[in-house]
Write an enzyme that holds these catalytic residues in place. Structure first.
Site, PDB file in Angstrom:
ATOM      1  N   HIS A  20       0.833  -1.216   0.000  1.00  0.00           N
ATOM      2  CA  HIS A  20       0.000   0.000   0.000  1.00  0.00           C
ATOM      3  C   HIS A  20       0.866   1.264   0.000  1.00  0.00           C
ATOM      4  O   HIS A  20       0.421   2.307   0.476  1.00  0.00           O
ATOM      5  CB  HIS A  20      -0.952   0.035   1.199  1.00  0.00           C
ATOM      6  CG  HIS A  20      -1.695  -1.245   1.417  1.00  0.00           C
ATOM      7  ND1 HIS A  20      -2.912  -1.515   0.843  1.00  0.00           N
ATOM      8  CD2 HIS A  20      -1.358  -2.360   2.119  1.00  0.00           C
ATOM      9  CE1 HIS A  20      -3.315  -2.727   1.206  1.00  0.00           C
ATOM     10  NE2 HIS A  20      -2.383  -3.270   1.973  1.00  0.00           N
ATOM     11  N   SER A  76      14.071  21.636 -16.995  1.00  0.00           N
ATOM     12  CA  SER A  76      12.849  22.395 -17.249  1.00  0.00           C
ATOM     13  C   SER A  76      13.203  23.643 -18.035  1.00  0.00           C
ATOM     14  O   SER A  76      14.266  24.237 -17.824  1.00  0.00           O
ATOM     15  CB  SER A  76      12.215  22.780 -15.919  1.00  0.00           C
ATOM     16  OG  SER A  76      11.386  23.918 -16.079  1.00  0.00           O
ATOM     17  N   LYS A 120      15.408  22.172 -11.858  1.00  0.00           N
ATOM     18  CA  LYS A 120      14.759  20.886 -12.088  1.00  0.00           C
ATOM     19  C   LYS A 120      15.649  19.868 -12.797  1.00  0.00           C
ATOM     20  O   LYS A 120      16.404  20.194 -13.693  1.00  0.00           O
ATOM     21  CB  LYS A 120      13.488  21.076 -12.939  1.00  0.00           C
ATOM     22  CG  LYS A 120      12.352  21.787 -12.240  1.00  0.00           C
ATOM     23  CD  LYS A 120      11.806  21.051 -11.037  1.00  0.00           C
ATOM     24  CE  LYS A 120      11.082  19.780 -11.409  1.00  0.00           C
ATOM     25  NZ  LYS A 120       9.812  20.048 -12.098  1.00  0.00           N
ATOM     26  N   GLU A 180       9.200   8.196 -17.053  1.00  0.00           N
ATOM     27  CA  GLU A 180       7.831   8.689 -17.263  1.00  0.00           C
ATOM     28  C   GLU A 180       7.327   8.325 -18.655  1.00  0.00           C
ATOM     29  O   GLU A 180       6.181   7.908 -18.834  1.00  0.00           O
ATOM     30  CB  GLU A 180       7.785  10.214 -17.106  1.00  0.00           C
ATOM     31  CG  GLU A 180       7.900  10.684 -15.679  1.00  0.00           C
ATOM     32  CD  GLU A 180       8.032  12.210 -15.610  1.00  0.00           C
ATOM     33  OE1 GLU A 180       7.060  12.863 -15.285  1.00  0.00           O
ATOM     34  OE2 GLU A 180       9.123  12.727 -15.909  1.00  0.00           O
TER      35      GLU A 180
END
Ligand code: ARG
Length: 469
Positions: free
Chosen positions: A168, A289, A295, A302
């Site tokens: 979980h 970024s 970043k 992804e």
């Protein structure tokens, strides 16, 4: 308008099947129907299959030795032309099969028109796809093996690193980091098994099925099968030209593999976040970024996670295409190739990039150990301690639960407890109770096959390393 043919060769714009037609194909239809941009990728396999078919015709005395030799030379010449990107594709070529046949007749004259004796594009395309997949799945299996090796390499290098195991997404019990990596090696092992299953089921020669009913010519199918390296011939001509199970099986195996990649990608995204800081992804596999200078984004995992949807999409597209198709061949089946090729390309690219990313992963053992040492991951060990003293597990579980709650209220960890503290919850706690409260001990006690104890993980690692070399 169908015109009178010069012997054997086609007039410009004329179709090989044009005899019964009075009108030329509409240009919109030509564009709409053409599969050439997609299936030209099959040319090597198409030529390989045609050469074997030609030898089958010769052996059946349908072609003379001279005719067969001329056709085979022509086909080999065409292969070189396409290899060298000198092949003159024409707008009226419907697909790679027609393009090659047209060119053959132009090159060697009317005898080229004898190649298609006893064959249809329906059994031809079924053959080409099987030949193509045999190679493609072989390459994929090798890529999967290299990916597993990258996982094993990291597991071997970090055999002593502990981490929290989760359920979980809540800290549950400590495990070895290597155990976690090897979980993915197991998944990829099953993926390879599914690809091998597919390979063994597609190992049948479709040629001889003709358009749907079989062939009038005494071609020795087993001989042709042997030439092409197939173990068997297909058993039912209708099934042969209708069947795309092997494409669906491939897409299904690829979907499951991508699902595994997607789960690993998700973990890499989490682990490399500032919230976790378990690993650092190599700079070369991250992007920045355009606005926020600080970043460093995990775009590679992804995008792998994102592309998983695309591979599932191809599986569902083809399942839907096949659903409700009457026997036998229908042009709908032409849709199989775009789905298959794109899924294979996507998975191949994902395999390559993820393999390199895994190799370049930096593992932060201290952060992992810190996370494994807090969050009451050893509560189950205390409960099992009470069980060893004869307390029923349910009661031991409840007692330990109350103990955890008390710790939470007083903002203490389990390792801050003294024996006196423990004995306030159960008189079964004795001096040795404190000894079970170590991460290493908890891990070592999971000593059954499949558990996270170091000796089990090391044994499995060794077995996998051996199997992969
Ligand atoms: N290009 C077709 C395909 O990929 C093969 C041709 C069969 N066409 C036909 N009209 N029988 O499925």
């Amino acid at each position: 308008m169908s015109r009178q043919r010069k012997s054997g060769s086609l007039n410009p714009g004329e179709k090989p099947w044009g005899g019964r037609f009075q009108e030329r194909t509409h240009r919109l239809v030509e564009t709409f129907m053409s599969s050439l941009p997609v299936d030209r990728r099959l040319y090597k396999y198409d030529i390989l299959g045609s050469i074997a078919h030609c030898k089958g015709l010769e052996r059946a005395d349908v072609l003379t030795r001279r005719e067969a030799t001329a056709i085979i030379r022509g086909l080999e010449g065409i292969r070189t032309e396409i290899d060298d990107e000198r092949f003159p594709f024409a707008s009226e070529d419907e697909d790679i099969h027609m393009a090659i046949e047209r060119r053959l007749t132009t090159m060697i004259g009317p005898v080229g028109g004898k190649l298609h004796t006893g064959r249809s594009r329906n059994d031809q395309v079924a053959l080409d796809l099987r030949l193509f997949l045999r190679d493609a799945l072989g390459t994929l299996l090798e890529g999967a093996r290299r990916f597993q090796q990258a996982l094993l390499g990291q597991a071997r290098r970090h055999l002593d690193v502990v981490m929290p195991g989760y359920t979980h997404l809540q800290r549950a019990q400590p495990v070895l980091f290597a155990h976690h990596l090897l979980a993915y090696a197991e998944m990829i092992g099953r993926d390879k098994g599914r690809l091998r299953d597919t390979l063994s089921r597609l190992d049948e020669l479709p040629l001889g099925a003709g358009a749907l009913a079989g062939t009038n010519y005494p071609i020795d199918r087993t001989y042709v099968a042997k030439l092409l390296g197939f173990s068997r011939v297909t058993a039912n001509s209708l099934d042969t030209v209708s069947d795309r199970d092997f494409v669906i099986e491939t897409l299904s195996a690829l979907s499951i593999l991508m699902m595994h990649f997607s789960r690993l990608s998700e973990e890499l995204v989490l682990w490399s976040s500032q919230e976790f800081q378990f690993v650092t992804l190599p700079d070369a596999f991250c992007t920045g970024s355009s606005m926020m200078p600080q970043k460093k984004n995990p775009d590679v995992p992804e995008l792998i996670r994102g592309k998983t949807g695309r591979v599932y999409g191809h599986l569902f597209a083809l399942l839907t295409t096949l659903k409700g198709l009457p026997l036998s061949y229908n042009r709908d089946l032409q849709e199989d190739k775009e789905a298959l090729f794109d899924a294979l390309d996507t998975v191949t690219a994902a395999l390559q990039v993820l393999t390199e990313l895994i190799k370049g992963l930096t593992v932060h053992r201290a952060a992992l150990a810190r996370a494994a040492g807090s969050g009451y991951l050893l509560a189950t060990e205390l409960a099992d301690y009470l069980v060893a003293k004869g307390v029923p597990f349910r009661e031991a579980h409840h007692t330990t639960g109350r103990l955890v709650r008390a710790c939470l209220e007083s903002k203490r960890g389990l390792h801050d407890l003294t024996l006196t503290d423990l004995r306030m919850f159960s008189e079964h706690f004795e001096k040795d109770a404190l000894d079970v409260l170590t991460v290493e001990g908890a891990i070592e006690r999971k000593g059954q096959v499949g558990g996270t104890a170091r000796k089990q993980v090391e044994a499995r690692l060794k077995a996998l390393e051996k199997a992969l070399t």
